[in-house]
Structure formats: C-alpha cells, structure tokens
Design a protein around this motif. Structure first.
Motif, PDB file in Angstrom:
ATOM      1  N   LEU A   1      -3.743  -6.543 -11.136  1.00  0.00           N
ATOM      2  CA  LEU A   1      -2.409  -5.997 -10.868  1.00  0.00           C
ATOM      3  C   LEU A   1      -2.550  -4.487 -10.714  1.00  0.00           C
ATOM      4  O   LEU A   1      -3.027  -3.812 -11.630  1.00  0.00           O
ATOM      5  N   ARG A   2      -2.144  -3.964  -9.555  1.00  0.00           N
ATOM      6  CA  ARG A   2      -2.253  -2.527  -9.297  1.00  0.00           C
ATOM      7  C   ARG A   2      -0.893  -1.955  -8.941  1.00  0.00           C
ATOM      8  O   ARG A   2      -0.096  -2.601  -8.251  1.00  0.00           O
ATOM      9  N   ALA A   3      -0.636  -0.733  -9.422  1.00  0.00           N
ATOM     10  CA  ALA A   3       0.525   0.032  -8.985  1.00  0.00           C
ATOM     11  C   ALA A   3       0.006   1.177  -8.126  1.00  0.00           C
ATOM     12  O   ALA A   3      -0.904   1.912  -8.536  1.00  0.00           O
ATOM     13  N   THR A   4       0.546   1.302  -6.921  1.00  0.00           N
ATOM     14  CA  THR A   4       0.107   2.347  -6.011  1.00  0.00           C
ATOM     15  C   THR A   4       1.304   3.128  -5.498  1.00  0.00           C
ATOM     16  O   THR A   4       2.448   2.662  -5.552  1.00  0.00           O
TER      17      THR A   4
ATOM     18  N   ARG B   1      -2.303   5.662  -2.625  1.00  0.00           N
ATOM     19  CA  ARG B   1      -2.980   6.234  -3.792  1.00  0.00           C
ATOM     20  C   ARG B   1      -2.735   5.358  -5.018  1.00  0.00           C
ATOM     21  O   ARG B   1      -1.601   5.042  -5.354  1.00  0.00           O
ATOM     22  N   GLU B   2      -3.819   4.960  -5.689  1.00  0.00           N
ATOM     23  CA  GLU B   2      -3.674   4.097  -6.858  1.00  0.00           C
ATOM     24  C   GLU B   2      -3.171   4.892  -8.050  1.00  0.00           C
ATOM     25  O   GLU B   2      -3.671   5.975  -8.357  1.00  0.00           O
TER      26      GLU B   2
ATOM     27  N   ASP C   1       2.459  13.109 -12.652  1.00  0.00           N
ATOM     28  CA  ASP C   1       2.585  13.681 -11.327  1.00  0.00           C
ATOM     29  C   ASP C   1       3.503  14.895 -11.339  1.00  0.00           C
ATOM     30  O   ASP C   1       3.265  15.891 -10.675  1.00  0.00           O
ATOM     31  N   GLU C   2       4.579  14.804 -12.151  1.00  0.00           N
ATOM     32  CA  GLU C   2       5.506  15.926 -12.229  1.00  0.00           C
ATOM     33  C   GLU C   2       4.848  17.140 -12.859  1.00  0.00           C
ATOM     34  O   GLU C   2       5.085  18.275 -12.456  1.00  0.00           O
TER      35      GLU C   2
ATOM     36  N   CYS D   1       4.528   0.713  -5.360  1.00  0.00           N
ATOM     37  CA  CYS D   1       4.099  -0.557  -4.763  1.00  0.00           C
ATOM     38  C   CYS D   1       3.265  -1.322  -5.783  1.00  0.00           C
ATOM     39  O   CYS D   1       2.286  -0.782  -6.306  1.00  0.00           O
ATOM     40  N   LEU D   2       3.650  -2.553  -6.080  1.00  0.00           N
ATOM     41  CA  LEU D   2       2.868  -3.426  -6.959  1.00  0.00           C
ATOM     42  C   LEU D   2       2.154  -4.463  -6.108  1.00  0.00           C
ATOM     43  O   LEU D   2       2.778  -5.097  -5.247  1.00  0.00           O
ATOM     44  N   VAL D   3       0.872  -4.645  -6.352  1.00  0.00           N
ATOM     45  CA  VAL D   3       0.123  -5.659  -5.609  1.00  0.00           C
ATOM     46  C   VAL D   3      -0.615  -6.554  -6.593  1.00  0.00           C
ATOM     47  O   VAL D   3      -1.278  -6.083  -7.520  1.00  0.00           O
ATOM     48  N   VAL D   4      -0.447  -7.865  -6.422  1.00  0.00           N
ATOM     49  CA  VAL D   4      -1.142  -8.862  -7.230  1.00  0.00           C
ATOM     50  C   VAL D   4      -2.274  -9.447  -6.386  1.00  0.00           C
ATOM     51  O   VAL D   4      -2.031  -9.947  -5.282  1.00  0.00           O
ATOM     52  N   SER D   5      -3.502  -9.367  -6.886  1.00  0.00           N
ATOM     53  CA  SER D   5      -4.670  -9.888  -6.172  1.00  0.00           C
ATOM     54  C   SER D   5      -5.411 -10.862  -7.077  1.00  0.00           C
ATOM     55  O   SER D   5      -5.281 -10.807  -8.299  1.00  0.00           O
TER      56      SER D   5
END
Length: 437
Positions: A299-302, A307-308, A334-335, A363-367
């Motif tokens: 599970l990644r948040a980008t 950019r991850e 980031d702030e 963006c969440l991506v499930v792989s």
C-alpha cells in the motif's frame, strides 16, 4: 477482508476540492448512525457421516470441530449474538429425500448461554447426508433481515450431497436479496472439488474461504471471523472500483470500501487531505484461492506527481489467509520544508489576501505480488477491503530521529567521548587489579 471502526464522512473540507478533482466522491456511508442491534453470527457445522474420519492429528474431524467450537464459545464477545446450526446430525438412514432435509438450529441467534451451547455441541455424532444449500438458506432465516451485516460461518469437510438447491446458487440468491449477509467458509481437509464449491459460496457473498488442517487452525479462524463480525456489522462496506492510474481514480471519503484486485494488479484511489489532517489508510486482501508461495501486498501513498509519500507492506508464505497493511501521512513535513524555503527567500509575500487552504490530493495504490497455482481462477479478483480515515494531524514524528544538523552532531560527539572515558577507566582498573595477582 480486517475493519476496526467506521467514521462519519468529512464533507465540509472536501467541497473545495471537488471542482478541481472532476470526479464525484464515493461515500462509505452518508448517514451513519449508531447500530441499533448487536452483531449477529451463526456457525453452521457439518455433522455428516464423513466427519467420523480420523485424519486430523489422529483425531476425528467432529471431535476437533467440537473442541474448536468450545474455545470460540468461551472467547465470544459479550456484545455478539451467536447462533449454532447443524446439518446431517440426526438422520442415519438411506432415504436421501429425508436425509437432505436434516438441518436443525441448536442454539438460537442471541446472547449465548455458554454452558447450554457447549452441552449441545458435545452431544453431536456424525450421522447423515450433507444438505449445505438448505442449511445456508435456513441460517439466513435464523439471522433475519436488517440494516446491519450478518455473518454465516460454514464449517464442512465435504461438498453438498443433496443439490438441489445448489449451495452456490443459494449464496447468489441470498446476495441478490440485499440482506447484508456474508458467508465465510472453512474447509476441513478439503479436496479440490470441495474447495471450489466453498470458494464459490464465499465469493458470491463477499466472504472468505479458508482451509483448516488442524484444531488450532480452525479455532483461530473462527475466532477471527466472529471478531470481524463485531468490527464490521454496523454497516456494509461500500463497493468501489479502483482504476489503473491516479488521475482517473475514484475520490474516497472516510469509511470502509470493498473492491477486487486481480493478480499482480495495481488499484488506485484518491483522498483529499486538508491542512492539519492526517490520513490513515489500511487494506486487507483475502486469499480465497490457492496461490504460489511467497507473496505480498503493498500500500503506497503518493503525490499526484508520482512522488512517494509513505508505504506499508505485508508478506506471506502460504500459511495465512489474509494480508493486511496500513499507512499514515500528514502534510506537516512538506509544510516545514516549504516554510524553510520561504524563510530562505526572506519571507516576503506579495499577496496580502489570505486564500482558503486547499486540500492535498493523495493517491493511494494497492499492489500485490500474487500468482495463482495451476487451475486457480484469475477472475474475479481477490476480495479487498480498504479503510480510510482522516483525523487531526499527530504531533508524533514520522521517524524517531534524535535531531538534525549541529545538534545531532553534538549529541553523538558527547556520547562517544563519555563512552571512551568509561571504557578506558575500566580497562586501566582491570589491568591494575590483574597485575597485583
């Protein structure tokens, strides 16, 4: 697939984001209220003649199932209503027409009298036919209807010997009624034909299939399913379809969602995160068919530019039936970097009018890295459960660093100096003592 809680949709902060996102958001529940009834589960146990087989550690299948049931009853949460139904438990004759009507409810669905329930289970003796389809239909009646999700946990060692009704057709029929009914199946030493039937039953209702090869396997899995009923009964997860790229992904609000993912596929979703909020997301994938060993879920948040931001993963080697992982992220880091850049530029702003802060689209991506064993179907995809939550940003750092720059260097230098002095003093003392001997 694993849900801990459901939260109200955070609507106000998302209104700013919708014109720019271009896709209406998916809501897990627009009018969530407190559940008006407890979670309801019915355990359906096969007591047909084949349960006499002694092939689970030298013990009969029925004795293993009885012991597992006792452990589950003892550990049952007080807030869960439980019922127990059996099939093939009373008729030992050869008349198939009579034997295929052999299903009874031993314990009505409700608060459980543990002693009475265990006594009822202890009297069971393997006897007759295997009317799985009829037992499922009757179990659905036992649980009744309502707005909250009900669960049937079917434990059997063989396929239905009484169709019609075909148990897969019964499961599809129950799912089509919209009764929020989930059927999870557990196979005791199943062969391939039994496995396919149990997978079909579970898939039709969004449930899971598991093979239990020991008493510990069976006990652990039943407890998991009963616990899951407690966690997820309040509302049925909303169905959503992830896409293959972030730009086209559905926009999700806080809640619980269900989807399906094929082998080695990527499923994308979008979540707007307001300044001061922290995104918490988790995913569980049910392994409802035979897989080659060594697999994982990621599970990644980008950011929208690719950019991850953060990732989480879980891996298995063939001895688990669910993979789960989660991530948490807020825009605080980031702030901080942007503020530092502004300070380097002198902190001069040309626009004196403060604009309303806009959300950051994550963006969440499930792989997954699943590969099917020979003969296992690729479709439909594996059942996937996604939980989204937005809370106030946590002050906890993303990593346990001691500091940065000169502060960190000073701390490490002082620690090294003190360590050297202590080691040197101890060495000199030891040498002095050793020479006097």
């Amino acid at each position: 697939m694993i849900i801990k809680r459901r939260l109200p949709a955070v609507l106000l902060g998302l209104l700013v984001a919708f014109p720019t996102l271009g896709v209406p958001p998916a809501y897990a529940d627009e009018h969530e209220t407190e559940p008006v009834e407890p979670p309801k589960v019915e355990l359906v146990l096969d007591v047909s003649g084949s349960m006499r087989a002694k092939d689970i550690g030298g013990r009969t299948r029925i004795s293993v199932a009885q012991e597992a049931f006792n452990d589950v009853v003892d550990a049952l949460p007080e807030t869960t209503d439980l019922g127990i139904r059996v099939l093939g438990a009373t008729y030992g004759g050869d008349d198939k027409k009579v034997g295929c009507q052999d299903t009874q409810q031993l314990v009505p669905v409700g608060p459980v009298d543990r002693v009475k329930a265990k006594n009822a289970i202890a009297t069971l003796r393997p006897t007759g036919f295997t009317p799985v389809g009829l037992a499922l239909r009757e179990a659905a009646k036992d649980l009744g209807s309502g707005e909250t999700t009900r669960r049937i946990v079917l434990i059997t060692d063989g396929e239905d010997t009484c169709a019609p009704p075909d148990p897969c057709e019964v499961a599809r029929e129950l799912a089509a009624q919209g009764t929020h009914l989930v059927v999870d199946t557990l196979g005791l030493i199943p062969d391939e034909k039994v496995r396919k039937q149990l997978v079909c039953i579970a898939s039709a209702t969004g449930g899971t299939y598991t093979s239990a090869q020991s008493k510990d396997d069976l006990t652990r899995r039943i407890k998991q399913l009963v616990e899951r009923a407690k966690d997820t009964h309040a509302k049925t997860p909303a169905k959503v379809t992830g896409t293959d790229v972030c730009a086209k992904a559905p926009v999700l609000t806080p809640g619980v969602y269900t989807d399906r993912e094929r082998f080695e596929e990527h499923r994308w979703y979008r979540i707007p995160v307001q300044p001061g909020q922290e995104l918490r997301a988790s995913v569980s994938i049910g392994l409802d068919r035979p897989l080659n060993r060594d697999y994982g879920v990621l599970l990644r948040a980008t950011a929208t530019d690719g950019r991850e931001l953060v990732r989480g993963n879980d891996a298995g080697s063939g001895r688990t039936d669910v993979l789960s992982t989660g991530v948490r992220w807020s825009a605080a880091d980031d702030e901080d970097e942007e503020d530092s850049a502004d300070n380097d530029k002198g902190g001069v702003f040309s626009d004196s009018t403060e604009k309303a802060p806009e959300p950051t689209v994550v963006c969440l991506v499930v792989s997954n890295s699943f590969s099917a064993k020979a003969g296992a179907a690729a479709a439909p995809g594996m059942p996937l459960e996604l939980t989204i939550d937005l809370v106030d940003a946590s002050p906890a750092p993303n990593n346990p660093g001691l500091g940065r720059g000169w502060v960190l260097l000073g701390v490490l230098t002082l620690a090294g100096l003190l360590s050297g002095l202590i080691v040197g003093w101890l060495t000199r003392w030891w040498v002095a003592v050793w020479r006097t001997r």
